[in-house]
Design a protein around this motif. Structure first.
Motif, short mmCIF file in Angstrom:
data_model
loop_
_atom_site.label_atom_id
_atom_site.label_comp_id
_atom_site.label_asym_id
_atom_site.label_seq_id
_atom_site.Cartn_x
_atom_site.Cartn_y
_atom_site.Cartn_z
N GLY A 29 0.82 -1.21 0.00
CA GLY A 29 0.00 0.00 0.00
C GLY A 29 0.86 1.25 0.00
O GLY A 29 1.96 1.27 0.54
N ASN A 30 0.36 2.29 -0.64
CA ASN A 30 1.09 3.56 -0.71
C ASN A 30 0.08 4.71 -0.65
O ASN A 30 -1.11 4.49 -0.47
CB ASN A 30 1.93 3.61 -1.99
N ALA A 31 0.56 5.92 -0.79
CA ALA A 31 -0.33 7.08 -0.72
C ALA A 31 -1.40 7.03 -1.80
O ALA A 31 -2.57 7.34 -1.55
CB ALA A 31 0.48 8.36 -0.83
N ALA A 32 -1.03 6.63 -3.01
CA ALA A 32 -1.99 6.58 -4.11
C ALA A 32 -3.10 5.56 -3.86
O ALA A 32 -4.23 5.74 -4.31
CB ALA A 32 -1.27 6.27 -5.43
N SER A 33 -2.77 4.48 -3.15
CA SER A 33 -3.76 3.43 -2.87
C SER A 33 -4.38 3.60 -1.49
O SER A 33 -5.05 2.70 -1.00
CB SER A 33 -3.11 2.05 -2.97
N GLN A 34 -4.11 4.73 -0.84
CA GLN A 34 -4.60 5.02 0.51
C GLN A 34 -4.14 3.96 1.51
O GLN A 34 -4.86 3.59 2.43
CB GLN A 34 -6.11 5.17 0.51
N GLY A 35 -2.93 3.43 1.29
CA GLY A 35 -2.33 2.47 2.22
C GLY A 35 -2.84 1.05 2.09
O GLY A 35 -2.48 0.20 2.89
N VAL A 36 -3.64 0.77 1.09
CA VAL A 36 -4.23 -0.57 0.94
C VAL A 36 -3.31 -1.46 0.11
O VAL A 36 -2.90 -1.09 -0.99
CB VAL A 36 -5.62 -0.47 0.26
N ASN A 37 -2.96 -2.64 0.66
CA ASN A 37 -2.19 -3.62 -0.09
C ASN A 37 -3.08 -4.26 -1.15
O ASN A 37 -4.30 -4.20 -1.07
CB ASN A 37 -1.66 -4.71 0.83
N HIS A 38 -2.44 -4.91 -2.13
CA HIS A 38 -3.19 -5.51 -3.23
C HIS A 38 -2.48 -6.75 -3.73
O HIS A 38 -1.26 -6.83 -3.69
CB HIS A 38 -3.32 -4.49 -4.38
N ILE A 39 -3.25 -7.73 -4.18
CA ILE A 39 -2.71 -8.95 -4.80
C ILE A 39 -3.15 -8.97 -6.26
O ILE A 39 -4.33 -8.73 -6.56
CB ILE A 39 -3.24 -10.22 -4.10
N ALA A 40 -2.23 -9.27 -7.15
CA ALA A 40 -2.54 -9.43 -8.57
C ALA A 40 -1.90 -10.73 -9.04
O ALA A 40 -1.18 -11.39 -8.29
CB ALA A 40 -2.01 -8.25 -9.39
N CYS A 41 -2.15 -11.08 -10.26
CA CYS A 41 -1.62 -12.30 -10.86
C CYS A 41 -0.64 -11.91 -11.96
O CYS A 41 -0.76 -10.84 -12.56
CB CYS A 41 -2.77 -13.10 -11.44
N ALA A 42 0.33 -12.75 -12.21
CA ALA A 42 1.24 -12.58 -13.33
C ALA A 42 1.38 -13.94 -14.02
O ALA A 42 1.45 -14.97 -13.36
CB ALA A 42 2.59 -12.06 -12.88
N VAL A 43 1.38 -13.92 -15.33
CA VAL A 43 1.37 -15.16 -16.12
C VAL A 43 2.61 -15.22 -17.01
O VAL A 43 2.99 -14.23 -17.63
CB VAL A 43 0.09 -15.21 -17.00
N ALA A 44 3.22 -16.40 -17.07
CA ALA A 44 4.37 -16.64 -17.95
C ALA A 44 3.83 -17.18 -19.29
O ALA A 44 3.58 -18.37 -19.42
CB ALA A 44 5.33 -17.62 -17.32
N PHE A 45 3.63 -16.28 -20.23
CA PHE A 45 3.12 -16.68 -21.54
C PHE A 45 4.21 -17.37 -22.36
O PHE A 45 5.40 -17.11 -22.16
CB PHE A 45 2.59 -15.47 -22.30
N GLU A 46 3.83 -18.21 -23.28
CA GLU A 46 4.78 -18.92 -24.12
C GLU A 46 5.22 -18.10 -25.33
O GLU A 46 6.22 -18.41 -25.95
CB GLU A 46 4.18 -20.26 -24.56
N THR A 47 4.46 -17.08 -25.66
CA THR A 47 4.81 -16.18 -26.76
C THR A 47 4.87 -14.76 -26.19
O THR A 47 4.27 -14.48 -25.16
CB THR A 47 3.76 -16.25 -27.89
N PRO A 48 5.57 -13.86 -26.86
CA PRO A 48 5.70 -12.50 -26.35
C PRO A 48 4.34 -11.79 -26.20
O PRO A 48 3.50 -11.86 -27.10
CB PRO A 48 6.56 -11.79 -27.39
#
Length: 91
Positions: A29-48
């Motif tokens: 969390g930071n000032a822009a997010s008002q201190g709220v943490n966040h979880i996202a996903c990241a994917v390893a694609f096989e092509t660019p």
């Protein structure tokens, strides 16, 4: 549900339906997010794939955030774009 629930379901679907590797990324969390943490996903694609990405264990992972409404692949929520992040879960 919250971001961790949505990312959990999304990442399971990606793994089961495509066989691609996924990570959970935790943003501090930071000032822009008002201190709220966040979880996202990241994917390893096989092509660019364009977009916000990072290297982990020799593979390129692209941000895929199921909680960022109407965002395309590779888009980080603007309030977390400059936030510190770490790998929350790796399978």
């Amino acid at each position: 549900n919250n971001c961790k629930d949505r990312v959990g379901v999304f990442s399971w679907l990606v793994r089961e339906l495509t066989g691609l590797d996924v990570l959970f990324v935790r943003y501090e969390g930071n000032a822009a997010s008002q201190g709220v943490n966040h979880i996202a996903c990241a994917v390893a694609f096989e092509t660019p794939v364009d977009g916000d990405a990072f290297e982990f264990k020799g593979r390129r992972y692209v941000v895929c955030d199921p909680t960022y409404i109407n965002a395309g692949i590779g888009r980080t929520m603007p309030c977390y774009a400059n936030a510190k992040w770490e790998i929350e879960y790796y399978n």
